[in-house]
Scaffold this active site. Structure first.
Site, PDB file in Angstrom:
ATOM      1  N   GLY A   1       0.740  -1.254   0.000  1.00 54.21           N
ATOM      2  CA  GLY A   1       0.000   0.000   0.000  1.00 54.21           C
ATOM      3  C   GLY A   1       0.766   1.298   0.000  1.00 54.21           C
ATOM      4  O   GLY A   1       0.147   2.347  -0.157  1.00 54.21           O
TER       5      GLY A   1
ATOM      6  N   CYS B   1      -0.326   3.455  -5.831  1.00 55.31           N
ATOM      7  CA  CYS B   1      -1.063   2.321  -5.278  1.00 55.31           C
ATOM      8  C   CYS B   1      -2.254   2.826  -4.486  1.00 55.31           C
ATOM      9  O   CYS B   1      -2.131   3.765  -3.697  1.00 55.31           O
ATOM     10  CB  CYS B   1      -0.149   1.494  -4.370  1.00 55.31           C
ATOM     11  SG  CYS B   1      -0.968   0.076  -3.613  1.00 55.31           S
TER      12      CYS B   1
END
Length: 347
Positions: free
Chosen positions: A181, A186
């Site tokens: 993450g 992302c």
């Protein structure tokens, strides 16, 4: 359900505390590291920075350019075996020793990896890469690849906790890729609510890996050279960069002209753009977990990688580390609420 109360930190939450140093100049700092990997027994020497295996970063051209600096490239998995044959034919062993062959975990991926690795003995790194490294399937696949390639250096990921790092190393991985993450393009944390602050992930995973003789890659979350240094200070053996190396001639991204200015498209490998390009669109059982952005075109990558390496050398002089491997031993992090003075904008 339970809640962990321990504080978890990202790069923005800390700064290095400076320490007395005997170094007179940044030029005295050695960034090269020498590794002997646990399972393969292979030795490698170089600057442990890796261009990410994204198709708008990890190109053949990037690999050839960064190898001149002793830096690695995880070449993206969308090149064909024929593409690899051409790349191998036109590059010397130094470049190939610094290139990682990226792969997914399907049977087709396995066969393709075998075909690529059969082309030359100079390819020594395999990067097994899936978004969710907590799948038991990944552990089984690592075992399968290790059995097929006992003398190759195998990286696997991505994970963010020590237990899974240990499991992957015991399954045959020499290196575990850490990060869920934190990447600039992302959106996993937004779409799924899953993730882990990257500095804490590196600290905890490095501890687990080093206890077993394994290594880790800190993958994602670096926005500047100082963040790369913090990743090394936290115990990362390698640091993987996407956005920081995107937007260059060698990145392989699509160049777009707007209002007389040049931009390059950069996107996450779970984004709509990536899935449209490589998978015929987003499957109806999943969501896209990546952004697509336009970055100002930045020319050749040489200046950028030299700037990053220069920043890390400077970090080492501030804490008295003559060699990069000493940085984590010399690192004391202090928690902060601000990083920089932005009165005139960001750098």
């Amino acid at each position: 359900m339970r809640i962990e109360q321990d504080l978890k930190l990202g790069f923005k939450d800390v700064l290095f505390r400076p320490k007395r140093s005997t170094l007179k100049s940044r030029s005295q700092v050695e960034l090269t590291r020498d590794f002997t990997f646990k399972h393969s027994g292979r030795q490698w020497s170089g600057v442990p920075i890796i261009a990410a295996n994204m198709d708008s970063v990890g190109s053949f051209e990037m690999a050839a350019s960064l190898a001149k600096h002793g830096v690695m490239t995880a070449v993206h998995k969308h090149y064909t075996v024929e593409d690899w044959a051409g790349f191998i034919e036109s590059n010397e062993a130094t470049v190939l020793n610094n290139a990682m062959v990226s792969t997914g975990t399907s049977e087709a991926d396995f066969q393709k990896t075998k075909d690529i690795m059969a082309l030359t003995d100079d390819l020594i790194f395999i990067c097994i890469d899936i978004a969710n490294g907590y799948s038991e399937h990944l552990v089984e696949y690592v075992q399968k690849v290790r059995a097929e390639f006992p003398d190759k250096v195998i990286s696997a990921g991505n994970v963010v906790t020590g237990d899974m790092v240990e499991e992957l190393i015991l399954a045959g991985a020499d290196i575990v890729k850490v990060g869920i993450g934190p990447g600039s393009v992302c959106t996993t944390r937004v779409k799924t609510g899953v993730g882990y602050p990257q500095l804490s992930a590196i600290i905890e995973c490095a501890d687990a890996a080093h206890g077993l003789g394994g290594r880790i890659i800190g993958d994602g979350g670096c926005a500047c050279a100082g963040d790369v240094a913090k990743a090394f200070g936290g115990g990362a053996d390698f640091v993987m960069l996407g956005g920081m190396l995107a937007g260059h001639v060698e990145s392989g991204g699509e160049i777009i002209h707007q209002d007389g200015k040049a931009f390059m498209k950069f996107y996450g490998m779970s984004s709509q753009s990536a899935m449209d390009k490589h998978s015929g669109g987003v499957a109806n059982y999943r969501a896209a977990e990546g952004k697509t952005v336009l970055l100002p075109f930045r020319g050749e990558v040489d200046n950028t990688i030299q700037d990053i390496m220069g920043g890390i050398r400077s970090t080492c002089t501030y804490v008295g580390a003559a060699h990069l491997k000493e940085l984590t031993k010399r690192a004391t992090f202090i928690r902060v609420l601000e990083q920089e003075n932005n009165v005139y904008g960001k750098e």
